[in-house]
Each structure stands twice: as structure tokens, then as C-alpha cells.
Design an enzyme around this catalytic site. Structure first.
Site, mmCIF file in Angstrom:
data_model
loop_
_atom_site.group_PDB
_atom_site.id
_atom_site.type_symbol
_atom_site.label_atom_id
_atom_site.label_comp_id
_atom_site.label_asym_id
_atom_site.label_seq_id
_atom_site.Cartn_x
_atom_site.Cartn_y
_atom_site.Cartn_z
ATOM 1 N N GLU A 42 41.899 34.761 47.165
ATOM 2 C CA GLU A 42 41.315 35.859 46.380
ATOM 3 C C GLU A 42 41.518 35.577 44.894
ATOM 4 O O GLU A 42 42.650 35.503 44.424
ATOM 5 C CB GLU A 42 42.002 37.174 46.777
ATOM 6 C CG GLU A 42 41.565 38.362 45.946
ATOM 7 C CD GLU A 42 42.353 39.632 46.280
ATOM 8 O OE1 GLU A 42 42.858 39.766 47.417
ATOM 9 O OE2 GLU A 42 42.473 40.485 45.393
ATOM 10 N N ARG A 46 40.157 39.367 36.709
ATOM 11 C CA ARG A 46 40.925 39.990 35.634
ATOM 12 C C ARG A 46 41.014 39.104 34.401
ATOM 13 O O ARG A 46 41.653 39.472 33.426
ATOM 14 C CB ARG A 46 42.355 40.261 36.129
ATOM 15 C CG ARG A 46 42.453 41.498 36.972
ATOM 16 C CD ARG A 46 43.893 41.915 37.080
ATOM 17 N NE ARG A 46 44.411 41.666 38.411
ATOM 18 C CZ ARG A 46 45.683 41.423 38.673
ATOM 19 N NH1 ARG A 46 46.563 41.352 37.703
ATOM 20 N NH2 ARG A 46 46.063 41.223 39.913
ATOM 21 N N THR A 70 39.938 42.469 42.545
ATOM 22 C CA THR A 70 39.794 43.399 41.413
ATOM 23 C C THR A 70 38.322 43.704 41.129
ATOM 24 O O THR A 70 37.914 43.806 39.974
ATOM 25 C CB THR A 70 40.492 42.874 40.131
ATOM 26 O OG1 THR A 70 41.616 42.064 40.473
ATOM 27 C CG2 THR A 70 40.988 44.028 39.281
ATOM 28 N N LYS A 130 42.490 47.420 52.386
ATOM 29 C CA LYS A 130 43.637 46.936 51.619
ATOM 30 C C LYS A 130 44.516 48.152 51.306
ATOM 31 O O LYS A 130 44.006 49.177 50.845
ATOM 32 C CB LYS A 130 43.123 46.291 50.332
ATOM 33 C CG LYS A 130 44.181 46.024 49.280
ATOM 34 C CD LYS A 130 43.627 45.150 48.187
ATOM 35 C CE LYS A 130 44.539 45.106 46.979
ATOM 36 N NZ LYS A 130 44.196 44.023 46.068
HETATM 37 O O1 LIG Z 1 44.007 42.973 41.002
HETATM 38 C C1 LIG Z 1 43.930 43.607 42.038
HETATM 39 O O2 LIG Z 1 42.884 44.013 42.495
HETATM 40 C C2 LIG Z 1 45.109 43.843 42.808
HETATM 41 O O3 LIG Z 1 44.993 44.287 43.896
HETATM 42 C C3 LIG Z 1 46.388 43.517 42.295
HETATM 43 C C4 LIG Z 1 46.958 42.448 43.167
HETATM 44 O O4 LIG Z 1 46.812 42.753 44.501
HETATM 45 C C5 LIG Z 1 48.316 42.233 42.846
HETATM 46 O O5 LIG Z 1 48.436 41.776 41.539
HETATM 47 C C6 LIG Z 1 49.009 41.273 43.764
HETATM 48 O O6 LIG Z 1 50.221 41.816 43.863
HETATM 49 P P1 LIG Z 1 51.562 41.013 43.621
HETATM 50 O O7 LIG Z 1 51.686 40.102 44.801
HETATM 51 O O8 LIG Z 1 52.569 42.079 43.550
HETATM 52 O O9 LIG Z 1 51.392 40.262 42.333
#
Ligand SMILES: O=C(O)C(=O)C[C@H](O)[C@H](O)COP(=O)(O)O
Length: 210
Positions: A42, A46, A70, A130
């Protein structure tokens, strides 16, 4: 070719969440993750480099199934699809985005944080959601609590999951897979330490699911 999001989620226990500042790291990073046994990737929309990175992976790493993360609105969904995304993920969802995703035919993993949001998406035909931000929104406790009332739904918890907590999530019957950025640490990506990434992916790819 459209493939169901559940079929994509079934390919590996962990979906690496990649936030790429630089298009050049995309292909070697994707190859390292695939070598480690994690083919579903994925790329979050961003960063400025995100769509180029996604396009490069789609073109040059055919053994990866690359999607866009995102995704906040129909325009981003369309741009991601045009760049070669095979699926899309959103942190939350709106009716407009859900409608656009269904119309696009792109497998879609919409984000939810509450039972009502999950029910709304289930009504629209989405059976795999999700759960975001998983750790902050109740984590394992939330997933266990909704297992009986939302018996037909499965989740991909993401947000705050670590190599230490992932096994407990994956042991739940209503968890299809987990998402996380830990398999592609910022430092390793910045320095091109693909061996470390491959090792982290190899460990993650052996995690057992229910
Ligand atoms: O950008 C998005 O749409 C998100 O959903 C955020 C991500 O899922 C997280 O940044 C991953 O989470 P971490 O593994 O805690 O870094």
C-alpha cells in the site's frame, strides 16, 4: 481484471504501508518486500512522489500487487487507478467515496472506527474493512467485542500495530490481515538498506492467521 479485496488480503498476513518521499526508492523497496514474502503493498498518497512511486512499482515489479492508501476522495481514487493501483485503501469513508469505489470496479478497503460506520459500509456491500487507527481506537478489545454482533464482517486493523502486537491481532477470527509501516522503516528506506527490509518482511510473512 478486478479481484475481490478479500482475495488480495488473503495473499499475505501483513500489508506494508509505504510513505515514500522519493520515487527512486519505490522499486527496490517493493522488490525487497516481495522477496521477503509480502507481495501486497500500500503506497499512501501522502507525498508528492506517491503516484510516481505507485506507477513505477506497477510497471516494474509485476509480482507485487500495489495499491493506493490514504485515498480520501473520488479524484484521488481515479488518479490512483490511472497510475496502476490494483486496489485502494482509505482511513475512513464517505458515501461519495464508497459510491465512486464501487463504480470504479477497483477493489476497495474502506476505513472505519465505529460500529455504525462498519454497519453503513456493510449495507453498501463491503465485507472487509480497515479498522483505523487500530491501536488508538480500542485495538484487540474492540475487535473482540464486535466479533459477535458484526459476525459477517472482517477487518484489516492498521495504525500502531507492531511486530510484537501483530500476532495477537492475526489470531482473531475477524481479522483477515494487518497493515503496518514497521516492515519499511524510514531509516532503512532512506539509506537503501534493502536487506533489513527483506528480513523484516520475511519475519512478518510467516505470522500465522486464524
Ligand atoms: O495513511 C493512511 O491512510 C493510514 O491509514 C495511516 C497508516 O495506516 C498508518 O500510517 C500506518 O500505521 P503505522 O503502522 O502505525 O505507521
Amino acid at each position: 481484471m478486478t479481484v475481490d479485496i478479500a482475495a488480495i488480503a488473503a495473499l499475505a498476513p501483513v500489508i506494508p504501508v509505504l510513505t515514500l518521499e522519493n520515487r527512486d526508492s519505490a522499486v527496490p523497496l517493493a522488490r525487497a518486500l516481495v522477496r521477503g514474502g509480502l507481495p501486497v503493498l500500500e503506497v499512501t498518497l501522502r507525498t508528492e512522489a506517491a503516484l510516481d512511486a505507485l506507477r513505477a512499482i506497477a510497471r516494474e515489479v509485476p509480482e507485487a500487487i500495489v495499491g493506493a492508501g490514504t485515498v480520501l476522495n473520488p479524484e484521488q481514487l481515479e488518479r490512483a487507478q490511472r497510475a496502476g493501483a490494483r486496489f485502494a485503501v482509505s482511513p475512513g469513508c464517505t458515501c461519495e467515496l464508497a459510491r465512486a469505489a464501487r463504480a470504479s470496479g477497483l477493489p476497495f478497503l474502506p476505513g472505519v472506527q465505529t460500529v455504525s460506520e462498519a454497519m453503513t459500509l456493510a449495507e453498501q456491500g463491503f465485507g472487509l474493512l480497515k479498522f483505523f487507527p487500530a491501536d488508538a481506537a480500542g485495538g484487540l478489545t474492540w475487535l473482540k467485542a464486535v466479533g459477535a454482533p458484526l459476525a459477517d464482517l472482517r477487518f484489516c486493523p492498521t495504525g500502531g500495530i507492531t511486530p510484537e502486537t501483530a500476532p495477537a491481532y492475526l489470531a482473531l477470527a475477524n481479522v483477515a490481515c494487518v497493515g503496518g509501516s514497521w516492515v519499511a522503516p524510514r531509516g532503512a528506506v532512506a539509506t537503501g538498506d534493502w536487506q533489513s527490509v527483506e528480513r523484516l518482511a520475511a519475519t512478518a510473512s510467516t505470522l500465522k492467521r486464524r
